[in-house]
Design an enzyme around this catalytic site. Structure first.
Site, PDB file in Angstrom:
ATOM      1  N   GLY A 116     140.318  54.637   2.535  1.00 22.84           N
ATOM      2  CA  GLY A 116     141.574  54.966   1.897  1.00 22.84           C
ATOM      3  C   GLY A 116     141.312  55.497   0.498  1.00 22.84           C
ATOM      4  O   GLY A 116     140.248  55.266  -0.073  1.00 22.84           O
ATOM      5  N   GLY A 164     138.993  52.399   5.425  1.00 23.90           N
ATOM      6  CA  GLY A 164     140.157  52.925   6.115  1.00 23.90           C
ATOM      7  C   GLY A 164     139.809  53.787   7.310  1.00 23.90           C
ATOM      8  O   GLY A 164     140.601  53.912   8.248  1.00 23.90           O
ATOM      9  N   GLU A 187     133.908  46.854   0.973  1.00 20.05           N
ATOM     10  CA  GLU A 187     134.960  46.472   0.028  1.00 20.05           C
ATOM     11  C   GLU A 187     134.559  45.417  -0.996  1.00 20.05           C
ATOM     12  O   GLU A 187     135.081  45.395  -2.115  1.00 20.05           O
ATOM     13  CB  GLU A 187     136.199  46.000   0.803  1.00 20.05           C
ATOM     14  CG  GLU A 187     136.943  47.104   1.547  1.00 20.05           C
ATOM     15  CD  GLU A 187     136.308  47.453   2.879  1.00 20.05           C
ATOM     16  OE1 GLU A 187     136.765  48.412   3.520  1.00 20.05           O
ATOM     17  OE2 GLU A 187     135.351  46.761   3.295  1.00 20.05           O
ATOM     18  N   ASP A 195     139.739  44.872   4.822  1.00 15.32           N
ATOM     19  CA  ASP A 195     141.104  44.963   5.333  1.00 15.32           C
ATOM     20  C   ASP A 195     141.172  45.931   6.510  1.00 15.32           C
ATOM     21  O   ASP A 195     140.239  46.019   7.283  1.00 15.32           O
ATOM     22  CB  ASP A 195     142.070  45.359   4.203  1.00 15.32           C
ATOM     23  CG  ASP A 195     141.843  46.765   3.688  1.00 15.32           C
ATOM     24  OD1 ASP A 195     140.705  47.255   3.747  1.00 15.32           O
ATOM     25  OD2 ASP A 195     142.820  47.391   3.211  1.00 15.32           O
TER      26      ASP A 195
END
Length: 402
Positions: A116, A164, A187, A195
């Site tokens: 992302g 992402g 991350e 996530d």
């Protein structure tokens, strides 16, 4: 509204908000930029190409090669309604289709999706903007749509696949690795957590190995992605065009038919980095109940353990402890349940300094010297970790998924 699938031909994702940076990059000087903005004939390259092939293949091509196809909010908002429509079409055999998602080739080679656009989230969050709330809410909605899609979903993981990028691929039925695949969930290195449904997917690889990937951000390359269970098939990149063409010629849209095509082009190799001995080391070291014990175990694993331990010690202490707890708490949850929990975690990370500091140090200033708070694992208490999992103070802010 949403363009009917039968009429879809390379629908561009554009908005005035996102054209500005593209104009500025293309123009020289202040007046050049102003001229570009006023020139109605100038069309920015769309961030997503959507193409419908022969009534059988719906192709999603992520198209931000200069940003390694990182997902922006506008891309997410373009994809969500189309995936929702794909859910409806899947119920009608006459309209059902195979979804193929892939990335535009980058300047240095193939790229699927590097994650992302966390830099944009960070910069907007520092100004008190809404992106830290909106982005993750939309991203997790898309992840859930991918994971619950009844139709065959084929992701060509040809190149970098991180964060992402995993969220729009690993929850689908088919994931194709190539010799260019570089999979990672990095991350913890930027003060965040695994996530995009990572807390649901990684435990399915086996908890010690899933913990290893989630904590260390270790890269899984090429054929190893299939060995690990991240990919369902391994196909050389030179064959992908033929694969997609063959899929578009199928008379029926069924998992078995799609699998048969993928198997026809598949190639079997030997593991590169994930040899049995390495996997045994991962099991021994990462089966511990705490990050501190994992670090102690790594001291017993020779040169490999020392290297992994050295990397892990650099990452955000809070992130590492939250990730380990999330992987264990979410092990038996459905994807939608895990994503609801992840949204809570995302908002807790948005409310403290580690995410902003990590993005600054790794992606903006690139000094690679983040100052984590707390600075050590010993300072991160169980109570502090548990608060990350509490329901949000405003129930209306919780993520709601079908």
């Amino acid at each position: 509204g949403v363009t009917p699938l039968g009429m879809l031909r390379r629908v561009p994702l554009t908005s005035r908000h996102h054209l500005g940076p593209l104009y500025r990059a293309a123009a020289v000087g202040r007046w050049g930029a102003r001229w570009r903005h006023l020139d109605s004939t100038h069309v920015a390259e769309p961030e997503v190409h959507l193409t419908y092939h022969h009534g059988r293949v719906f192709e999603v091509k992520l198209n931000r090669p200069k940003a390694m196809n990182a997902l922006s909010l506008s891309m997410l908002r373009m994809l969500i309604p189309h995936y929702a429509k794909l859910h409806i079409a899947a119920c009608d055999p006459r309209k059902a289709c195979i979804v193929v998602i892939k990335g535009a080739k980058g300047r240095k080679g193939p790229v699927f999706c590097a994650g992302g656009d966390v830099r944009a989230v960070c910069e907007d969050g520092k100004k008190g903007g809404p992106l830290p709330h909106l982005f993750f809410r939309e991203e997790y909605k898309l992840n859930n749509l991918v994971g619950s899609l009844p139709s065959p979903h084929v992701a060509f993981l040809d190149g970098v696949t991180m964060g992402g990028g995993a969220g729009v691929s690993v929850h689908g039925k088919f994931r194709v690795a190539t010799e260019n695949t570089v999979f990672s969930m990095p991350e913890t290195g930027i003060g965040f957590f695994t996530d995009v449904g990572g807390t649901h997917f990684l435990p399915k690889l086996g908890l010690p190995f899933g913990v290893y990937l989630g904590l260390t951000g270790a890269r899984v390359n090429g054929y190893d992605a299939k060995v690990a269970g991240i990919a369902t098939h391994y196909i050389p990149s030179s064959r992908l065009e033929a694969v997609e063409s063959k899929l578009s010629q199928l008379k029926i849209v069924e998992d078995e038919a799609v699998n048969a095509v993928l198997c026809e082009y598949e190639k079997t190799l030997h593991p590169i980095d994930l040899s049995p001995s390495v996997l045994e080391r991962v099991d021994r070291a990462f089966s511990a109940d705490s990050v501190e014990c994992i670090l102690e175990n790594l001291e017993k694993e020779g040169e490999w353990g020392a290297k992994v331990r050295h990397s892990l010690m650099k990452f955000c202490p809070m992130s590492c402890k939250v990730v380990l707890e999330a992987l264990r708490r979410h092990e038996d949850l459905s994807l939608s349940e895990a994503l609801v929990g992840e949204y809570r975690l995302s908002q807790r990370f948005m409310a403290n300094s580690n995410f902003y500091e990590g993005v600054r140090a790794i992606l903006i200033d690139r000094d690679n010297k983040p100052k984590w708070q707390p600075a050590t694992l010993a300072e991160v208490t169980d109570t502090m970790v548990a608060r990350y999992f509490d329901p949000l103070s405003d129930p209306t802010e919780e993520l709601s998924l079908p």
